[in-house]
Design an enzyme around this catalytic site. Sequence first.
Site, PDB file in Angstrom:
ATOM      1  CE  LYS A  78       3.986   6.678  -5.670  1.00  0.00           C
ATOM      2  NZ  LYS A  78       4.579   5.316  -5.617  1.00  0.00           N
ATOM      3  CB  SER A  79       2.407   3.484 -11.669  1.00  0.00           C
ATOM      4  OG  SER A  79       2.078   3.108 -10.367  1.00  0.00           O
ATOM      5  N   GLY A 108       9.552   1.913  -3.355  1.00  0.00           N
ATOM      6  CA  GLY A 108       9.496   0.476  -3.628  1.00  0.00           C
ATOM      7  C   GLY A 108       9.475   0.195  -5.116  1.00  0.00           C
ATOM      8  NE  ARG A 134       7.319  -0.896   1.093  1.00  0.00           N
ATOM      9  CZ  ARG A 134       6.825  -0.215   0.050  1.00  0.00           C
ATOM     10  NH1 ARG A 134       7.330   0.965  -0.259  1.00  0.00           N
ATOM     11  NH2 ARG A 134       5.848  -0.711  -0.666  1.00  0.00           N
ATOM     12  CB  SER A 152       2.696  -7.400  -6.361  1.00  0.00           C
ATOM     13  OG  SER A 152       3.785  -6.510  -6.530  1.00  0.00           O
ATOM     14  CD  GLN A 211       6.122  -1.873  -5.950  1.00  0.00           C
ATOM     15  OE1 GLN A 211       6.626  -2.570  -5.078  1.00  0.00           O
ATOM     16  NE2 GLN A 211       5.813  -0.598  -5.767  1.00  0.00           N
ATOM     17  CG  ASP A 263      -0.913   2.711  -3.913  1.00  0.00           C
ATOM     18  OD1 ASP A 263      -0.550   1.838  -3.101  1.00  0.00           O
ATOM     19  OD2 ASP A 263      -0.331   2.917  -4.987  1.00  0.00           O
ATOM     20  NE  ARG A 272      -0.190   6.140  -2.574  1.00  0.00           N
ATOM     21  CZ  ARG A 272       0.007   6.971  -3.597  1.00  0.00           C
ATOM     22  NH1 ARG A 272      -0.607   8.137  -3.639  1.00  0.00           N
ATOM     23  NH2 ARG A 272       0.809   6.657  -4.594  1.00  0.00           N
TER      24      ARG A 272
HETATM   25  C1  S3P Z   1       3.001   0.156  -7.906  1.00  0.00           C
HETATM   26  C2  S3P Z   1       2.395  -1.000  -7.492  1.00  0.00           C
HETATM   27  C3  S3P Z   1       1.724  -1.147  -6.191  1.00  0.00           C
HETATM   28  C4  S3P Z   1       1.440   0.194  -5.558  1.00  0.00           C
HETATM   29  C5  S3P Z   1       2.617   1.111  -5.641  1.00  0.00           C
HETATM   30  C6  S3P Z   1       2.995   1.356  -7.090  1.00  0.00           C
HETATM   31  C7  S3P Z   1       3.662   0.181  -9.223  1.00  0.00           C
HETATM   32  O1  S3P Z   1       2.567  -1.876  -5.319  1.00  0.00           O
HETATM   33  O2  S3P Z   1       1.048   0.032  -4.223  1.00  0.00           O
HETATM   34  O3  S3P Z   1       2.329   2.361  -5.036  1.00  0.00           O
HETATM   35  O4  S3P Z   1       3.952   1.288  -9.742  1.00  0.00           O
HETATM   36  O5  S3P Z   1       3.905  -0.890  -9.791  1.00  0.00           O
HETATM   37  P1  S3P Z   1       2.560  -3.475  -5.286  1.00  0.00           P
HETATM   38  O6  S3P Z   1       3.061  -3.988  -6.573  1.00  0.00           O
HETATM   39  O7  S3P Z   1       3.488  -3.839  -4.152  1.00  0.00           O
HETATM   40  O8  S3P Z   1       1.137  -3.877  -5.007  1.00  0.00           O
END
Ligand code: S3P
Length: 450
Positions: A38-39, A111, A140, A185, A187, A335, A409
Amino acid sequence: MTGPLLQITESPPNQQLTVSVPAAGIALRGRIQVPGDKSISHRALMLGAIAQGETRIQGLLLGEDPRSTAQCFQSMGVTLSDLEDDWVIVKGVGLGHLQEPADVLDAGNSGTTLRLMLGLLASHPDRYFAVTGDSSLRSRPMGRVIKPLAEMGAKIWGRQNNTLAPLAIQGQALKPIHYHSPMASAQVKSCVLLAGLLTDGKTTVTEPSLSRDHSERMLQAFGADLTVDQPNRTVTVNGPATLTGQTVVVPGDISSAAFWLVGAAITPGSELVIENVGVNPTRTGILEALQAMNADITLENERLVTGEPVADLRVRYGPLTAATFSGDLIPRMIDEIPVLAVAALFAKGTTVIKDAAELRVKESDRLAVMASQLNQMGAHITELPDGLEISGGFSALEGAEVDSYTDHRVSMSLAIAALQAKGKTILRRAEAASISYPNFLDTLDQVCSL
Ligand code: S3P
């Protein structure tokens, strides 16, 4: 889908899954593949969108979340081929050339879409953007990305003192900063780095412990001037960048593989091979955690595919022992903690997970939801402010009525727990799985042998 083990009652939008395990039990066996990471899927779509020329993506995750990313960028003038095609072609507009969308951008449940995209939107001068998401995403925290962007000069407005979506963004030329993120994080890190692409000079992020580094790898592959100082957990991008379209082959998602790793590890008679799984070291915390619990997991056929390490994972049933998990390991398996909690129920002793307060601000409060739902099935899990204390030693749980709380999840973790429950388990709102794993139930049906 109707079979001896699984029954789905379709009543959209609420899908009810009933799992009825026969007294003789089941085993998980076979060779399977899991959907694309996914990322990496989000990042391939986003970098493809802002690069010059074509990006070709194979193995893109067709879950709801990357579809949200695709739709947002299409609304900003990016052309994509059919997402169902084997190779998805992204016609990049070139950095700085995203168009002002005519309507509100909708990040859905994702997110990653909202937080990463925000870095790009905030740094596009002379454009106005509005972004929102579903009810989970609108609750969130967005302050964690708005804060560094505001330090760079970004103009972003949102509910509750600029911390919650819907958000309004007036794009600006930004100034470079060195951001010391208070949390590990990816993200947050990626948002700031993406904002740095259009910003003159060096934009740097330092994080307290290492989070997933897919953005760094992919930005370098697309030609950004980006340096990584891994011992100091610091990344710098030197802007303005020019990105050139690339070929990205997306590996299987280790976060999706985790359900099968745990399912097979706790079910007597099981042996599964999960092919083509991404094993980037910033994501393999779940392998280390399960191995620390004595799970029998081996990596085969290790290779590098378009800059990301990949392997086939073989997992066999074996007795597990409890362990304590905390610190730097947590962001590397963030995750997978819901399904790790399921594994812990079948391990000898008490497992403690700490430093995982981030789970409270995921798609649901995963600490509260996993504890309450597994306890409905007869587990003894105590919620800690930043983790879980899980009494192990179960040979079976009790069938019960449980709920995904619309968290993908949680839905899949409870389905795996249901395989180890006596009698019938009813899982409400099971369809949440399609956020990251559209054919989860088909694979569940395929691997379970009675
Ligand atoms: C992700 C980062 C993680 C993860 C999310 C995907 C990403 O979140 O939990 O499912 O693709 O950068 P955080 O950056 O909030 O830890």
